[in-house]
Design an enzyme around this catalytic site. Structure first.
Site, PDB file in Angstrom:
ATOM      1  N   ARG A   8      -5.290   2.431  10.630  1.00  0.00           N
ATOM      2  CA  ARG A   8      -4.856   1.470   9.284  1.00  0.00           C
ATOM      3  C   ARG A   8      -3.352   2.225   8.936  1.00  0.00           C
ATOM      4  O   ARG A   8      -3.150   3.406   9.091  1.00  0.00           O
ATOM      5  CB  ARG A   8      -5.750   2.091   8.347  1.00  0.00           C
ATOM      6  CG  ARG A   8      -5.559   1.032   6.886  1.00  0.00           C
ATOM      7  CD  ARG A   8      -6.785   1.798   5.819  1.00  0.00           C
ATOM      8  NE  ARG A   8      -6.469   1.060   4.611  1.00  0.00           N
ATOM      9  CZ  ARG A   8      -6.989   1.503   3.352  1.00  0.00           C
ATOM     10  NH1 ARG A   8      -8.025   2.538   3.556  1.00  0.00           N
ATOM     11  NH2 ARG A   8      -6.668   0.967   2.456  1.00  0.00           N
ATOM     12  N   HIS A   9      -2.451   1.535   8.210  1.00  0.00           N
ATOM     13  CA  HIS A   9      -1.172   1.859   7.809  1.00  0.00           C
ATOM     14  C   HIS A   9      -1.402   2.958   6.750  1.00  0.00           C
ATOM     15  O   HIS A   9      -2.475   3.382   6.284  1.00  0.00           O
ATOM     16  CB  HIS A   9      -0.689   0.719   6.904  1.00  0.00           C
ATOM     17  CG  HIS A   9      -1.223   0.220   5.861  1.00  0.00           C
ATOM     18  ND1 HIS A   9      -1.524   0.641   4.559  1.00  0.00           N
ATOM     19  CD2 HIS A   9      -2.108  -0.861   5.766  1.00  0.00           C
ATOM     20  CE1 HIS A   9      -2.166   0.241   3.882  1.00  0.00           C
ATOM     21  NE2 HIS A   9      -2.695  -0.939   4.497  1.00  0.00           N
ATOM     22  N   GLY A  10      -0.157   3.754   6.580  1.00  0.00           N
ATOM     23  CA  GLY A  10      -0.356   4.891   5.644  1.00  0.00           C
ATOM     24  C   GLY A  10      -0.487   4.436   3.954  1.00  0.00           C
ATOM     25  O   GLY A  10      -0.599   3.026   3.899  1.00  0.00           O
ATOM     26  N   GLU A  11      -0.678   5.090   3.101  1.00  0.00           N
ATOM     27  CA  GLU A  11      -0.774   4.849   1.768  1.00  0.00           C
ATOM     28  C   GLU A  11       0.498   4.000   1.444  1.00  0.00           C
ATOM     29  O   GLU A  11       1.664   4.294   1.577  1.00  0.00           O
ATOM     30  CB  GLU A  11      -0.483   6.033   0.976  1.00  0.00           C
ATOM     31  CG  GLU A  11      -0.799   5.758  -0.700  1.00  0.00           C
ATOM     32  CD  GLU A  11      -0.626   7.069  -1.567  1.00  0.00           C
ATOM     33  OE1 GLU A  11      -1.563   7.626  -2.155  1.00  0.00           O
ATOM     34  OE2 GLU A  11       0.617   7.187  -1.570  1.00  0.00           O
ATOM     35  N   ALA A  13       2.323   1.742  -1.944  1.00  0.00           N
ATOM     36  CA  ALA A  13       2.361   1.862  -3.238  1.00  0.00           C
ATOM     37  C   ALA A  13       1.488   1.170  -4.090  1.00  0.00           C
ATOM     38  O   ALA A  13       0.849   1.961  -5.233  1.00  0.00           O
ATOM     39  CB  ALA A  13       3.836   0.789  -3.881  1.00  0.00           C
ATOM     40  N   ARG A  60       3.947  -2.734   5.506  1.00  0.00           N
ATOM     41  CA  ARG A  60       3.306  -1.194   5.385  1.00  0.00           C
ATOM     42  C   ARG A  60       2.827  -0.906   6.746  1.00  0.00           C
ATOM     43  O   ARG A  60       2.591   0.413   7.163  1.00  0.00           O
ATOM     44  CB  ARG A  60       2.210  -1.041   4.302  1.00  0.00           C
ATOM     45  CG  ARG A  60       1.267  -2.492   4.399  1.00  0.00           C
ATOM     46  CD  ARG A  60       0.298  -2.446   3.101  1.00  0.00           C
ATOM     47  NE  ARG A  60      -0.850  -3.179   3.136  1.00  0.00           N
ATOM     48  CZ  ARG A  60      -0.676  -4.449   2.693  1.00  0.00           C
ATOM     49  NH1 ARG A  60       0.619  -4.957   2.385  1.00  0.00           N
ATOM     50  NH2 ARG A  60      -2.068  -5.295   2.945  1.00  0.00           N
ATOM     51  N   GLU A  87      -3.797  -8.176   6.442  1.00  0.00           N
ATOM     52  CA  GLU A  87      -5.163  -7.524   5.524  1.00  0.00           C
ATOM     53  C   GLU A  87      -5.810  -8.831   4.996  1.00  0.00           C
ATOM     54  O   GLU A  87      -5.314  -9.859   5.108  1.00  0.00           O
ATOM     55  CB  GLU A  87      -4.570  -6.971   4.590  1.00  0.00           C
ATOM     56  CG  GLU A  87      -5.772  -6.631   3.499  1.00  0.00           C
ATOM     57  CD  GLU A  87      -6.854  -5.456   4.255  1.00  0.00           C
ATOM     58  OE1 GLU A  87      -7.523  -6.097   4.912  1.00  0.00           O
ATOM     59  OE2 GLU A  87      -6.912  -4.341   3.581  1.00  0.00           O
ATOM     60  N   HIS A  89      -7.177 -11.567   2.590  1.00  0.00           N
ATOM     61  CA  HIS A  89      -6.529 -12.174   1.746  1.00  0.00           C
ATOM     62  C   HIS A  89      -7.478 -11.941   0.377  1.00  0.00           C
ATOM     63  O   HIS A  89      -8.474 -12.358   0.347  1.00  0.00           O
ATOM     64  CB  HIS A  89      -6.031 -13.502   1.815  1.00  0.00           C
ATOM     65  CG  HIS A  89      -5.070 -14.193   0.989  1.00  0.00           C
ATOM     66  ND1 HIS A  89      -5.260 -14.158  -0.599  1.00  0.00           N
ATOM     67  CD2 HIS A  89      -3.890 -14.381   0.981  1.00  0.00           C
ATOM     68  CE1 HIS A  89      -4.030 -14.788  -0.996  1.00  0.00           C
ATOM     69  NE2 HIS A  89      -3.298 -14.989  -0.105  1.00  0.00           N
ATOM     70  N   LYS A  98      -7.948  -1.963  -9.322  1.00  0.00           N
ATOM     71  CA  LYS A  98      -9.578  -2.065  -8.771  1.00  0.00           C
ATOM     72  C   LYS A  98     -10.447  -1.479  -9.795  1.00  0.00           C
ATOM     73  O   LYS A  98     -11.473  -1.977 -10.120  1.00  0.00           O
ATOM     74  CB  LYS A  98      -9.766  -1.539  -7.570  1.00  0.00           C
ATOM     75  CG  LYS A  98      -9.029  -2.152  -6.404  1.00  0.00           C
ATOM     76  CD  LYS A  98      -9.177  -1.207  -5.040  1.00  0.00           C
ATOM     77  CE  LYS A  98      -8.206  -1.861  -3.946  1.00  0.00           C
ATOM     78  NZ  LYS A  98      -8.220  -0.965  -2.656  1.00  0.00           N
ATOM     79  N   ARG A 114     -14.880  -6.636  -2.490  1.00  0.00           N
ATOM     80  CA  ARG A 114     -14.555  -5.601  -1.632  1.00  0.00           C
ATOM     81  C   ARG A 114     -14.936  -5.497  -0.232  1.00  0.00           C
ATOM     82  O   ARG A 114     -14.247  -5.517   0.904  1.00  0.00           O
ATOM     83  CB  ARG A 114     -14.063  -4.161  -2.178  1.00  0.00           C
ATOM     84  CG  ARG A 114     -13.147  -4.036  -3.458  1.00  0.00           C
ATOM     85  CD  ARG A 114     -13.090  -2.503  -3.577  1.00  0.00           C
ATOM     86  NE  ARG A 114     -12.445  -1.828  -2.710  1.00  0.00           N
ATOM     87  CZ  ARG A 114     -12.710  -0.704  -2.390  1.00  0.00           C
ATOM     88  NH1 ARG A 114     -13.884  -0.204  -3.064  1.00  0.00           N
ATOM     89  NH2 ARG A 114     -12.058  -0.104  -1.414  1.00  0.00           N
ATOM     90  N   HIS A 182      -4.663  -3.108   9.094  1.00  0.00           N
ATOM     91  CA  HIS A 182      -4.949  -2.817   7.832  1.00  0.00           C
ATOM     92  C   HIS A 182      -6.674  -2.821   7.795  1.00  0.00           C
ATOM     93  O   HIS A 182      -7.450  -2.957   8.718  1.00  0.00           O
ATOM     94  CB  HIS A 182      -4.846  -4.220   7.028  1.00  0.00           C
ATOM     95  CG  HIS A 182      -3.385  -4.441   7.002  1.00  0.00           C
ATOM     96  ND1 HIS A 182      -2.535  -4.174   6.000  1.00  0.00           N
ATOM     97  CD2 HIS A 182      -2.565  -5.247   8.113  1.00  0.00           C
ATOM     98  CE1 HIS A 182      -1.394  -4.546   6.440  1.00  0.00           C
ATOM     99  NE2 HIS A 182      -1.325  -5.059   7.903  1.00  0.00           N
TER     100      HIS A 182
END
Length: 247
Positions: A8-11, A13, A60, A87, A89, A98, A114, A182
């Site tokens: 999974r991508h990094g953190e 924004a 990302r 990811e 949608h 959230k 989620r 993602h």
């Protein structure tokens, strides 16, 4: 032994701001870049030599992959980008916080949006500027294939054929493959690989930028899977992801 690493991508924004992101193209934070570089260092320490890499159309994930390959000194390997690894949608939820959404609609409803298997949020309107039909990167994709919202089930239905027909067969050519994508597109692949039930998949939470290794024998049968890194730290990161939808 054949290996595929899912990452999974990094953190991003909006991860930092605890927002529903989906197909919104937000960048990594400085922390996210650091996470991606650390993932590259972990993979380098384990001696990974990837033959090919795959990622989504979202920056990302692309930037995470670039950071990893930089640390591995493997930027020269072929990379394939595909929108099917995007990811899930999140429809009209995209951009909403959230925790604030949980305070408004309840934690149970946010958990359903989620993590449920077949419930999708309300879709974007056709004239909403966030609708992917207005995005030039998807110009060559038939409009009926572009989502306005998705459940996990629908995310899997678009990602899994790409996995089965394109990515997984590459193990006959390359011994090690890297897939940077993602949380939900990867959860769908993991569900398929491990035979996780529709109900149980809701409990799987993937932390950002922690390599998840899948090993296969010469007949491409799954032998074992494991995360790279400190198990206790990974457990805490998973709990943090699970708690994002709480008030």
């Amino acid at each position: 032994m054949k290996k595929i690493v899912l990452l999974r991508h990094g953190e991003s924004a909006w991860n930092r701001e605890n927002r529903f992101t989906g197909w919104t193209d937000v960048d990594l934070t400085d922390k996210g870049v650091e996470e991606a570089l650390k993932a590259g260092e972990l993979l380098k320490a384990e001696g990974f030599r990837f033959g090919k890499a795959y990622t989504s159309y979202l920056k990302r994930a692309v930037r995470t992959l670039n950071c990893v390959l930089d640390r591995l000194d493997q930027e020269w390997i072929p990379v394939e980008k595909n929108w099917r690894l995007n990811e899930k949608h999140y429809g009209v939820l995209q951009g909403l916080n959230k925790s604030e959404t949980a305070a408004r609609f309840g934690e149970e409803q946010v958990h359903i949006w989620r993590r449920s298997y077949d419930v999708a949020p309300d879709p974007l309107a056709e004239d909403d500027p966030r609708n992917p039909r207005f995005d030039p990167r998807y110009a060559g994709i038939p409009d009926e294939e572009l989502p306005r919202t998705e459940s996990l089930k629908q995310t899997i239905e678009r990602a899994l054929p790409y996995w089965q027909c394109v990515i997984f067969p590459e193990l006959s050519v390359h011994d090690e493959i890297l897939v940077v994508a993602h949380g939900n597109s990867l959860r769908g692949i993991i569900k398929h690989l491990k035979g996780i039930s529709d109900a149980a998949i809701s409990e799987l939470n993937l932390p950002t930028a922690v390599p998840y290794v899948f090993e296969f024998d010469d007949k491409l049968r799954l032998v074992k899977d494991y995360f790279l890194g400190d198990p206790e730290q990974i457990r805490k990161l998973m709990e943090a992801v699970a708690n994002q939808g709480k008030k």
